[in-house]
Motif scaffolding. Sequence first.
Motif, PDB file in Angstrom:
ATOM      1  N   GLU A 281       0.813  -1.207   0.000  1.00 27.25           N
ATOM      2  CA  GLU A 281       0.000   0.000   0.000  1.00 27.25           C
ATOM      3  C   GLU A 281       0.859   1.274   0.000  1.00 27.25           C
ATOM      4  O   GLU A 281       0.349   2.372  -0.257  1.00 27.25           O
ATOM      5  CB  GLU A 281      -0.987  -0.001   1.174  1.00 27.25           C
ATOM      6  CG  GLU A 281      -0.375  -0.288   2.527  1.00 27.25           C
ATOM      7  CD  GLU A 281      -0.334  -1.780   2.875  1.00 27.25           C
ATOM      8  OE1 GLU A 281      -0.189  -2.601   1.943  1.00 27.25           O
ATOM      9  OE2 GLU A 281      -0.429  -2.108   4.068  1.00 27.25           O
ATOM     10  N   SER A 330      -1.364  -9.647  -7.184  1.00 26.24           N
ATOM     11  CA  SER A 330      -1.805  -9.562  -5.792  1.00 26.24           C
ATOM     12  C   SER A 330      -1.319  -8.270  -5.142  1.00 26.24           C
ATOM     13  O   SER A 330      -2.020  -7.668  -4.329  1.00 26.24           O
ATOM     14  CB  SER A 330      -1.352 -10.794  -5.005  1.00 26.24           C
ATOM     15  OG  SER A 330       0.047 -10.879  -4.965  1.00 26.24           O
ATOM     16  N   LYS A 334      -3.919  -5.576  -3.695  1.00 24.45           N
ATOM     17  CA  LYS A 334      -3.848  -5.101  -2.313  1.00 24.45           C
ATOM     18  C   LYS A 334      -3.813  -3.570  -2.271  1.00 24.45           C
ATOM     19  O   LYS A 334      -4.482  -2.939  -1.457  1.00 24.45           O
ATOM     20  CB  LYS A 334      -2.601  -5.690  -1.643  1.00 24.45           C
ATOM     21  CG  LYS A 334      -2.608  -5.513  -0.141  1.00 24.45           C
ATOM     22  CD  LYS A 334      -1.514  -6.311   0.528  1.00 24.45           C
ATOM     23  CE  LYS A 334      -1.662  -6.202   2.042  1.00 24.45           C
ATOM     24  NZ  LYS A 334      -0.550  -6.879   2.729  1.00 24.45           N
ATOM     25  N   TRP A 335      -3.023  -2.998  -3.181  1.00 21.38           N
ATOM     26  CA  TRP A 335      -2.928  -1.532  -3.248  1.00 21.38           C
ATOM     27  C   TRP A 335      -4.305  -0.930  -3.521  1.00 21.38           C
ATOM     28  O   TRP A 335      -4.751   0.000  -2.845  1.00 21.38           O
ATOM     29  CB  TRP A 335      -1.921  -1.138  -4.334  1.00 21.38           C
ATOM     30  CG  TRP A 335      -1.597   0.323  -4.346  1.00 21.38           C
ATOM     31  CD1 TRP A 335      -0.550   0.944  -3.710  1.00 21.38           C
ATOM     32  CD2 TRP A 335      -2.342   1.359  -5.001  1.00 21.38           C
ATOM     33  NE1 TRP A 335      -0.600   2.288  -3.929  1.00 21.38           N
ATOM     34  CE2 TRP A 335      -1.688   2.580  -4.709  1.00 21.38           C
ATOM     35  CE3 TRP A 335      -3.492   1.384  -5.776  1.00 21.38           C
ATOM     36  CZ2 TRP A 335      -2.148   3.801  -5.203  1.00 21.38           C
ATOM     37  CZ3 TRP A 335      -3.963   2.600  -6.266  1.00 21.38           C
ATOM     38  CH2 TRP A 335      -3.291   3.799  -5.979  1.00 21.38           C
ATOM     39  N   HIS A 338      -6.630  -1.291  -0.536  1.00 22.38           N
ATOM     40  CA  HIS A 338      -6.230  -0.467   0.599  1.00 22.38           C
ATOM     41  C   HIS A 338      -6.638   0.992   0.395  1.00 22.38           C
ATOM     42  O   HIS A 338      -7.138   1.642   1.316  1.00 22.38           O
ATOM     43  CB  HIS A 338      -4.719  -0.559   0.810  1.00 22.38           C
ATOM     44  CG  HIS A 338      -4.238   0.245   1.983  1.00 22.38           C
ATOM     45  ND1 HIS A 338      -4.186  -0.272   3.254  1.00 22.38           N
ATOM     46  CD2 HIS A 338      -3.850   1.539   2.087  1.00 22.38           C
ATOM     47  CE1 HIS A 338      -3.753   0.656   4.085  1.00 22.38           C
ATOM     48  NE2 HIS A 338      -3.540   1.766   3.396  1.00 22.38           N
TER      49      HIS A 338
ATOM     50  N   SER B 563       1.936 -14.181  -3.091  1.00 16.48           N
ATOM     51  CA  SER B 563       0.654 -13.748  -3.655  1.00 16.48           C
ATOM     52  C   SER B 563      -0.511 -14.415  -2.945  1.00 16.48           C
ATOM     53  O   SER B 563      -1.561 -13.818  -2.759  1.00 16.48           O
ATOM     54  CB  SER B 563       0.606 -14.041  -5.147  1.00 16.48           C
ATOM     55  OG  SER B 563       0.838 -15.405  -5.381  1.00 16.48           O
ATOM     56  N   ILE B 566      -1.084 -12.563   0.185  1.00 18.04           N
ATOM     57  CA  ILE B 566      -1.744 -11.290  -0.110  1.00 18.04           C
ATOM     58  C   ILE B 566      -3.219 -11.536  -0.444  1.00 18.04           C
ATOM     59  O   ILE B 566      -4.096 -10.778  -0.029  1.00 18.04           O
ATOM     60  CB  ILE B 566      -1.008 -10.558  -1.258  1.00 18.04           C
ATOM     61  CG1 ILE B 566       0.416 -10.187  -0.812  1.00 18.04           C
ATOM     62  CG2 ILE B 566      -1.783  -9.317  -1.688  1.00 18.04           C
ATOM     63  CD1 ILE B 566       1.296  -9.614  -1.915  1.00 18.04           C
ATOM     64  N   SER B 567      -3.479 -12.630  -1.176  1.00 14.45           N
ATOM     65  CA  SER B 567      -4.872 -12.954  -1.507  1.00 14.45           C
ATOM     66  C   SER B 567      -5.715 -13.125  -0.251  1.00 14.45           C
ATOM     67  O   SER B 567      -6.876 -12.703  -0.205  1.00 14.45           O
ATOM     68  CB  SER B 567      -4.938 -14.245  -2.326  1.00 14.45           C
ATOM     69  OG  SER B 567      -4.888 -13.969  -3.693  1.00 14.45           O
ATOM     70  N   ASP B 569      -5.099 -11.709   2.614  1.00 14.16           N
ATOM     71  CA  ASP B 569      -5.296 -10.360   3.149  1.00 14.16           C
ATOM     72  C   ASP B 569      -6.432  -9.660   2.410  1.00 14.16           C
ATOM     73  O   ASP B 569      -7.274  -8.988   3.007  1.00 14.16           O
ATOM     74  CB  ASP B 569      -4.009  -9.534   2.992  1.00 14.16           C
ATOM     75  CG  ASP B 569      -2.878 -10.077   3.853  1.00 14.16           C
ATOM     76  OD1 ASP B 569      -3.150 -10.920   4.731  1.00 14.16           O
ATOM     77  OD2 ASP B 569      -1.724  -9.664   3.629  1.00 14.16           O
ATOM     78  N   ILE B 570      -6.435  -9.876   1.080  1.00 15.16           N
ATOM     79  CA  ILE B 570      -7.476  -9.242   0.264  1.00 15.16           C
ATOM     80  C   ILE B 570      -8.847  -9.747   0.668  1.00 15.16           C
ATOM     81  O   ILE B 570      -9.804  -8.975   0.803  1.00 15.16           O
ATOM     82  CB  ILE B 570      -7.209  -9.513  -1.228  1.00 15.16           C
ATOM     83  CG1 ILE B 570      -5.975  -8.729  -1.687  1.00 15.16           C
ATOM     84  CG2 ILE B 570      -8.425  -9.165  -2.075  1.00 15.16           C
ATOM     85  CD1 ILE B 570      -5.470  -9.120  -3.056  1.00 15.16           C
ATOM     86  N   ALA B 573      -9.866  -8.182   3.828  1.00 16.19           N
ATOM     87  CA  ALA B 573     -10.253  -6.792   3.568  1.00 16.19           C
ATOM     88  C   ALA B 573     -11.627  -6.745   2.897  1.00 16.19           C
ATOM     89  O   ALA B 573     -12.473  -5.924   3.228  1.00 16.19           O
ATOM     90  CB  ALA B 573      -9.205  -6.115   2.674  1.00 16.19           C
TER      91      ALA B 573
END
Lengths: 607, 607
Positions: A281, A330, A334-335, A338, B563, B566-567, B569-570, B573
Motif C-alpha cells: 500500500e 496480488s 492489495k494496493w 487499501h 501472492s 496477499i490474496s 489479506d485481500i 479486507a
Amino acid sequence: MTMRPHPAVTTGSLPASRKIHKPGTAFPDLRVPMRAIAVHPSAGEPDLLVYDASGPFTDEAVETDIARGLPRLREAWIAARGDSEFCAAREVRPEDNGNLPPEKVTPAFPVPNAPRRAINGRPLTQYEYARAGIVTAEMEYVAIRENLGRAAKPAMLRDGQPFQAAIPDLITPEWVRGEVASGRAIIPANINHPELEPMAIGRNFLTKINANIGNSAVTSSMEEEVDKLVWAIRWGADTVMDLSTGRNIHNIRDWIIRNAPVPIGTVPIYQALEKVDAIAEALTWEVYRDTLIEQAEQGVDYFTVHAGVRLAHIPLTAERVTGIVSRGGSIMAKWCLHHHRESFLYEHFAEICDICRAYDVSFSLGDGLRPGSIADANDAAQFAELETLGELTAIARAKGCQVMIEGPGHVPMHKIKENVELQVKLCGDAPFYTLGPLVTDIAPGYDHITSAIGAAMIGWFGTAMLCYVTPKEHLGLPDRDDVKIGVITYKIAAHAADLAKGHPAARMRDDALSRARFEFRWEDQFNLSLDPDTARSFHDATLPKEAHKVAHFCSMCGPKFCSMKISHDIRDAARLDAEKQDGMAAMAERYRQGGNLYMPVDPVPGE
Amino acid sequence: MTMRPHPAVTTGSLPASRKIHKPGTAFPDLRVPMRAIAVHPSAGEPDLLVYDASGPFTDEAVETDIARGLPRLREAWIAARGDSEFCAAREVRPEDNGNLPPEKVTPAFPVPNAPRRAINGRPLTQYEYARAGIVTAEMEYVAIRENLGRAAKPAMLRDGQPFQAAIPDLITPEWVRGEVASGRAIIPANINHPELEPMAIGRNFLTKINANIGNSAVTSSMEEEVDKLVWAIRWGADTVMDLSTGRNIHNIRDWIIRNAPVPIGTVPIYQALEKVDAIAEALTWEVYRDTLIEQAEQGVDYFTVHAGVRLAHIPLTAERVTGIVSRGGSIMAKWCLHHHRESFLYEHFAEICDICRAYDVSFSLGDGLRPGSIADANDAAQFAELETLGELTAIARAKGCQVMIEGPGHVPMHKIKENVELQVKLCGDAPFYTLGPLVTDIAPGYDHITSAIGAAMIGWFGTAMLCYVTPKEHLGLPDRDDVKIGVITYKIAAHAADLAKGHPAARMRDDALSRARFEFRWEDQFNLSLDPDTARSFHDATLPKEAHKVAHFCSMCGPKFCSMKISHDIRDAARLDAEKQDGMAAMAERYRQGGNLYMPVDPVPGE
C-alpha cells in the motif's frame, strides 16, 4: 565444455556443433548466428542448421568474460539511426539495491553504462519503424535467423494445422517488417541493450520459450544468476526474465543485461515494492515511474506491467479456489483495495507508454488475475482482465509501443483453445505469452510436465512464447539442474507446436534424428537431440563401451530382437525381391492407387 | 514404507493414506480397495478417496510375501460359476526358460499352479457373460472401484469436452455389463489369475495406464522384475506388461503373475522366438500355439498379437524413415518375407481366439506397423494394418473374446485425433491402447515428456489406456527410478485426459490439492499429490525446517512477496468491506449479470 574459475559460466560448443554466421543483404555487416550440427560422413547429409539462442558463450572463436560483457553489436546500428542520444543517467541510489550496507552490496558492473533515449520524442521503436515502412537491421537479422538457410532448400512438406498462423515458406526482412507493423510480432530490443542478438516473438515465427531466473529474499548471488542466464540460453531459452525479489536487484540486473544476448524481461513492480520496504500500500506512481526509468536505462527489453488488474475486477476473485496467484497481480490488488482507488498502473498507463517508447521497451501486459488452479480457469476475473489488456494494447500501439500479452496458468485441456481465440480477438493479434498452462494441479514436483502438455497445445493454437515451468514450481527455488530441465522441456513443447503448425523447417531435425536412429548412428542421434549429454549418459548407463556406439542394436532388445535391425534385413530382402519379381514398390503403388487391400500375395495353396 | 530383506519389494501405505474396502451388493463378499487420503482437521474436509491399483502391498493390515503370492480372491467366484475345470497342466520344458543349465534356472514359484480352462467350450469370458445379460462379480467390483464412493456426493460440475465418450454420473454394475457387452470396454481377467483385482479398460471409464517391465538378453533377475511390478503399481500402474526377452522367461512370469493384483499382459511371440533360438523364420504355428497355452495356463490376462501385419502390408513400409519399429511386427514381417507366405498369426487367428476364449485371455491386437518417427505417422502401412485389426476384432468378438487395439507411437499433435477417430470407426468401438504417442523425435532422454503430451491428448480424444514411456526410451533399459518417473508422468497424462473429458470425479483431487495450496497446508499438498515423496523433498531442499511446513509462505517468494498470502489479506479486507459497504460479492454479482465492466468504482476526484 570448459568451466572458468571465476566467475564461472559454462562455455564452449555443444557436441559436434559449431557456430556459423550469415551476413545480411541490406545490412552486410550482420553476423547472424546459427548452430551447425555435423553428422557422420556415412549419412551423406549436410550439417543440420538449428536456431541458436546461446550467444557468444558457445562460440569457440570468442573469448567471453562476464566482467567485460558481450560485444555491443547493435551499438553502431542504433547510433547510425540518429534518433537517440546519450542522456543524463539516473543516479544509482541505495534503495535500488535494497539499502544494503556497502560491504554487502554486489559490486557494480565494471564498465559504466551510458544510457540513450529518444531525442525529443522521436519515433524509434521497432513498431514505429515498421509502421513507417523502414526495415531495420534488427528486422533483417531476425529474418535471416528464422529462415535457417532454407532459401536454398526445396519446399518442405506442409501438412500441419496452423489455425490462425500463416507461416511463409521463406522469411524475408520485408515480411518481418509487416509482421511487426501489424502488431502480430514484436522484436524486444531496448536501445540500451546493444549486446542483444535480435529475435522476434509472434505466432508466425518459431515458437519461443522464456526462462525465469532471479534471486529471492532467501538466497543467491550475482554469480549464480549470471550462471543461470548463460546455462538457460545454452539449452535454448529465447528470452530470460529476471524476477529477482531480494537485495542487490539493481547491480545483479546490470551484470545480467551486459551478458545477455537474449532479451531480458522484468516485472518492475517487484523492485518498486522493495523500494517501499515491501509494503504494497506504500507504492506510489512516482516510485514505480522512477523504477521504470532506472530499468529502461539499464537495457531491460520488456516489462511485465499488471495494468489490467483493476479495482472492479478484484471482487470477481472472491469465490476462487486459489484467489490471486500472480505476485504482481496480488500486489496491485492489495494496493487498490487499501486505497479504494483505481490501479495507478491503469491510470498512468499512457505515461508508462511514453517511457517505454523512448527506449523501445516492449510491453508484456501481465495477467495478474490468471487462474492458479483448474477450478479457476477461464473464469470471469481472468477474462475481465483480458478485456482490459485488449484496451491497453490499443493505447500502447497508439503510443508507438510493442506489446505482447501474458496468459495462464492452470487450464484443463478442453479450455485451452478458448484462451488463444479470445486473446487474439480482444488484443488485436498481439503475441500471446503463456505460463504453461498446467493441465492438472495434482502433480507438484512434476509441473514441468503437467505444464508442457498445456504449453505444447497452446503453442500449436497460436501462442508465440511459452514461459517455462521447472520441477520446483509451487515447492521451491529452481537450481541449475531445474533450469536445464525446464528449458529442455519447453523446447520440446515449442518444437511440437511448430511441427503441428506445419512450420516448413521444423521437421528437418526430427527426420535427421530418426534417420540416424534407423541407421544406428548413435553419436548422431545424441548430437541431434535437444540434450546430447543426457541422451549419451542414458545410453552409456546400460552399454558403456565405445564399441556399442557403432553397434547395430541397443540395450533395449539386444541384437536378436532389434526391430530396426530386422527392418534393415527386410529392406535387403525386399530389394532382392524387387529384382526377382514385379517389385514391392510397385505393389505398394498399386495399393495406394486403390488396389485391393487384402489381395492375396503369393497365396498359399489350399488355404 | 518398509523394505523386506529378501525378496525385497516396497510395502506400506503412502503418506497420510490408508486402504479401505467397500463391499458389493449382489456379491456382498467383495472387498473393493480404495485409498483414503486424510487431510488436516483444520480443512474440515472428509478423506479424499482415490483409485488404488497398488494391491495388498500398500495395505498395512496385510503381511505380503512374494514367495507365497497374493490372496486368491477370485478363486471362489470362478469356481462357483461351474463353467471351468482343472485341466492337465502343460509340462514346463527346458526351452520355456531358455534351455538354461539347471543351476542357472530361476527357481520355480514355490506353490504349483493348477490351471483351469472352460469345460467343453462353455462360454466364460466377461464378454460372453455380458452378452448373456449376466453381471459377474468382476463387473460389480469394477463398478464400485470406478465409482469411488460418489453415490453419496452431490453432482459434480461436468464441463468437459467428452468427444465420443459418455461417462455416467454413477457407475452401476449393470452399466459396466453393458459397456463390456458392447465391446467398448474389457475386463482383462484370466480365470488362472485369481489374485487379480478386476479393472476395466474403456473410454467411459477412468483412463488407465500400463507399465512395461521384463528382463532382456542383457540383464536382470526375478527379484528385480517382481520389485519393478510392485513399484510400478505402488505409483499407479493399472496393468503391467511383462516384455521379457531374456532367459528364465517362464519362471519369472510365474513369480510376476502370482504377485500381481493388476492384469498382466505379454507378447507371446517373444517367448516363442526364444524357443526357436531367436531365428524369426524358424517360428511355426505349433511353437506359437504351445506358447499361448503355456502362458494362458499361467494366468496372463492379455496377449499382444500382431496378427495385423500381413504380407501385403510390408511393402508399404519400404519408403519409411524408420521402417518397422515394433519388435513383434518386425519378427512377423521377417517371417512373412522369408517364407513368402501370409502371416501364420493372421491365418490361424480363429484358433488363437479359441485358445484365448477358454481362459478369458483378452486380445491386445498389436500395431506391428506403428510409426517410429514423425515422418511415418498416419501412413498407408499404419492404417492398412488398422483396417485389418478391425477385421480381426469382429472375428474375435464372434468367438466370444474381449479385444482392445494397440496404437502409436510417434505422431505430431495435429495427426493424433485422426488415429482415435479411425480406430473407433474401424474397430467397432474396441478400447484403444496407445504407446504415447511421442509428438516429436528430437528429445531422446526426455521421451516420457514428449510422449506424455501426445498421451494426454489421445486420452482426451478417447483412448482407454496409455502405455507409459520412460526417460530411457530409445536409449537403454529402464531402472526402478525410470519406472517411477514413467508411471507418474502417465498418471498425469491420464488424469489430464479425465479432467478434459469431464469425468465427474476427476476434479475432486485437483480442487482438494489447490485448496490445500491456498491455505498453506503444505503436508496436505504433498499427500494429495501423485508423488508425495518428491513433492516433500523438493520443498525441503529450500526450506528444510519442520516449522516451514506450517509457514504461510514458501521459498519462491518469501513471506513478503507471497501472492497467496496477499490474496488472504485481500479476502479479509473484502469481508470487512462487504460489511461496510454494499459488498464485494454483490458487486461481482452485478458484473456477472452484465453490469458495466469498467464501471467507476470509488472514482478518484479529478481523474
